[in-house]
Enzyme design. Structure first.
Site, PDB file in Angstrom:
ATOM      1  N   ASP A  37       5.757 149.307  89.087  1.00 38.32           N
ATOM      2  CA  ASP A  37       5.522 150.658  89.612  1.00 38.32           C
ATOM      3  C   ASP A  37       6.216 151.770  88.835  1.00 38.32           C
ATOM      4  O   ASP A  37       6.078 152.940  89.194  1.00 38.32           O
ATOM      5  CB  ASP A  37       5.987 150.727  91.067  1.00 38.32           C
ATOM      6  CG  ASP A  37       7.508 150.798  91.179  1.00 38.32           C
ATOM      7  OD1 ASP A  37       8.196 149.952  90.561  1.00 38.32           O
ATOM      8  OD2 ASP A  37       8.014 151.708  91.846  1.00 38.32           O
ATOM      9  N   SER A  38       6.978 151.440  87.788  1.00 38.40           N
ATOM     10  CA  SER A  38       7.741 152.488  87.106  1.00 38.40           C
ATOM     11  C   SER A  38       7.723 152.279  85.595  1.00 38.40           C
ATOM     12  O   SER A  38       7.254 151.254  85.099  1.00 38.40           O
ATOM     13  CB  SER A  38       9.181 152.527  87.621  1.00 38.40           C
ATOM     14  OG  SER A  38       9.811 151.281  87.416  1.00 38.40           O
ATOM     15  N   LYS A  71      11.901 144.298  79.909  1.00 34.11           N
ATOM     16  CA  LYS A  71      11.127 143.294  80.639  1.00 34.11           C
ATOM     17  C   LYS A  71      10.065 142.629  79.764  1.00 34.11           C
ATOM     18  O   LYS A  71       9.731 141.460  79.965  1.00 34.11           O
ATOM     19  CB  LYS A  71      10.491 143.937  81.873  1.00 34.11           C
ATOM     20  CG  LYS A  71      11.508 144.448  82.883  1.00 34.11           C
ATOM     21  CD  LYS A  71      10.825 145.078  84.087  1.00 34.11           C
ATOM     22  CE  LYS A  71      11.842 145.609  85.084  1.00 34.11           C
ATOM     23  NZ  LYS A  71      11.183 146.172  86.283  1.00 34.11           N
ATOM     24  N   ASP A  97      12.067 146.635  93.401  1.00 34.35           N
ATOM     25  CA  ASP A  97      12.036 147.909  94.126  1.00 34.35           C
ATOM     26  C   ASP A  97      10.753 148.681  93.836  1.00 34.35           C
ATOM     27  O   ASP A  97      10.379 148.888  92.685  1.00 34.35           O
ATOM     28  CB  ASP A  97      13.251 148.756  93.755  1.00 34.35           C
ATOM     29  CG  ASP A  97      14.545 148.111  94.216  1.00 34.35           C
ATOM     30  OD1 ASP A  97      14.827 148.168  95.420  1.00 34.35           O
ATOM     31  OD2 ASP A  97      15.250 147.526  93.378  1.00 34.35           O
ATOM     32  N   THR A 150      13.656 142.835  87.099  1.00 35.15           N
ATOM     33  CA  THR A 150      14.182 143.974  87.843  1.00 35.15           C
ATOM     34  C   THR A 150      15.321 144.674  87.119  1.00 35.15           C
ATOM     35  O   THR A 150      15.965 144.091  86.238  1.00 35.15           O
ATOM     36  CB  THR A 150      14.668 143.501  89.236  1.00 35.15           C
ATOM     37  OG1 THR A 150      15.226 144.606  89.962  1.00 35.15           O
ATOM     38  CG2 THR A 150      15.750 142.429  89.101  1.00 35.15           C
ATOM     39  N   GLY A 151      15.563 145.900  87.511  1.00 35.81           N
ATOM     40  CA  GLY A 151      16.707 146.639  86.995  1.00 35.81           C
ATOM     41  C   GLY A 151      17.974 146.356  87.779  1.00 35.81           C
ATOM     42  O   GLY A 151      19.061 146.790  87.398  1.00 35.81           O
ATOM     43  N   ASN A 200       9.972 151.561  83.488  1.00 29.26           N
ATOM     44  CA  ASN A 200      10.679 150.422  82.888  1.00 29.26           C
ATOM     45  C   ASN A 200       9.861 149.128  82.989  1.00 29.26           C
ATOM     46  O   ASN A 200      10.277 148.080  82.503  1.00 29.26           O
ATOM     47  CB  ASN A 200      12.084 150.247  83.475  1.00 29.26           C
ATOM     48  CG  ASN A 200      12.080 149.730  84.895  1.00 29.26           C
ATOM     49  OD1 ASN A 200      11.039 149.633  85.550  1.00 29.26           O
ATOM     50  ND2 ASN A 200      13.249 149.407  85.409  1.00 29.26           N
ATOM     51  N   ASP A 222       8.125 143.052  89.658  1.00 28.87           N
ATOM     52  CA  ASP A 222       9.237 143.977  89.829  1.00 28.87           C
ATOM     53  C   ASP A 222       9.688 143.899  91.292  1.00 28.87           C
ATOM     54  O   ASP A 222       8.929 143.442  92.157  1.00 28.87           O
ATOM     55  CB  ASP A 222       8.753 145.390  89.468  1.00 28.87           C
ATOM     56  CG  ASP A 222       9.783 146.459  89.765  1.00 28.87           C
ATOM     57  OD1 ASP A 222      10.956 146.272  89.377  1.00 28.87           O
ATOM     58  OD2 ASP A 222       9.430 147.477  90.384  1.00 28.87           O
TER      59      ASP A 222
END
Length: 281
Positions: A228-229, A205, A10, A44-45, A231, A8
């Site tokens: 870390d999140s 993902k 961010d 990534t988003g 998603n 990921d």
């Protein structure tokens, strides 16, 4: 033990100042030195436009095509880098009727609607619902990269929707409404107390990393991911090794094989060092 490492951006690879810091560069260099054949995939988003520079930076850092594949928009679009140019491999667009319904729900509850268009150039972001928030974001953040929402945008195709609320309670209410209405057709992720992220059901993902495994003939049991999140949950559920950053939500930590302990500038590099020491062979 691993052939591919999924990262990921961010909150994970990038520092708080959105840089690939020196400890991270050194940790990745050590990792590649130990296993030169290792491939890295970015998941990534972010949009293509803000992801590509980090992909290129990693490849320049290692002086070789370390990153060949990367997915953006939360997994809604997969790219292959060919001669330093991104080539689309697949995409999942949100149905225009669903986009309009989500917009109306957000507008009714006075939140900010931000959507990513399937366009190769700016403006590729549309803003709407809460007019004040939309104006603020356009003036001081995205500027020429965005414009205000019009029905005509629905024909361009929407890859991802972000919904913002200043009030966490209002966001929670809207999250429950959207989740209940579209639970079978959309990914609706409560990204934080102020943000909801929405993509097509298959635009995640986990789907992306599974697609690369099939395309490259790799085993998911020989893949690792760091995130870390929430998603990142879908990719944690697919691979053998998953590493959660120290400040990840508890729900993600429960899925992780290892959890980071550092919160400083070594928070990412310490996990890469762990991979180098324990599971890279």
């Amino acid at each position: 033990m691993i052939d591919l490492l999924g990262l990921d951006l961010d909150g994970t690879l990038l520092s708080r100042t959105r840089q690939i810091n020196d400890p991270t560069k050194q940790a990745l260099a050590n990792l590649i030195q130990k296993k030169p054949s290792l491939k890295v995939m970015i998941l990534t988003g972010r949009s293509l436009f803000s992801t590509l520079k980090y992909v290129q930076e990693l490849n320049e850092l290692c002086k070789k095509p370390l990153v060949e594949y990367f997915c953006c928009y939360g997994g809604a679009k997969l790219y292959q880098l060919n001669n330093n140019q991104p080539q689309e491999q697949y995409k999942f667009l949100i149905d225009s009727r669903q986009v309009k319904t989500v917009f109306e729900i957000v507008e009714q509850h006075k939140g900010l609607f931000l959507a990513y268009l399937d366009k190769p150039k700016a403006p590729y972001i549309i803003l709407g619902a809460n007019q004040f928030y939309a104006w603020l974001i356009k003036q001081f953040w995205y500027k020429q990269r965005c414009e205000y929402f019009k029905n005509d945008h629905l024909t361009d195709g929407i890859l991802k929707i972000n919904v913002y609320f200043a009030c966490p309670l209002r966001l929670k209410k809207v999250y429950q409404i959207i989740k209940r209405q579209f639970q079978d057709t959309l990914n609706v992720v409560n990204f934080s107390k102020h943000l909801i992220e929405i993509t097509h059901k298959d635009g995640n993902k986990g789907y992306a990393i599974e697609a690369i495994a099939k395309k490259q003939g790799l085993s998911l049991k020989r893949m690792a991911v760091i995130g870390d999140s929430l998603n990142d949950r879908s990719m944690f559920e697919k691979v053998q090794y998953s590493f959660a950053m120290s400040k990840s939500p508890d729900e993600l930590k429960l899925l992780a094989t290892e959890i980071g302990t550092k919160t400083n500038r070594f928070r990412f590099s310490s996990l890469v060092d762990l991979i180098t020491e324990k599971i890279i062979n």
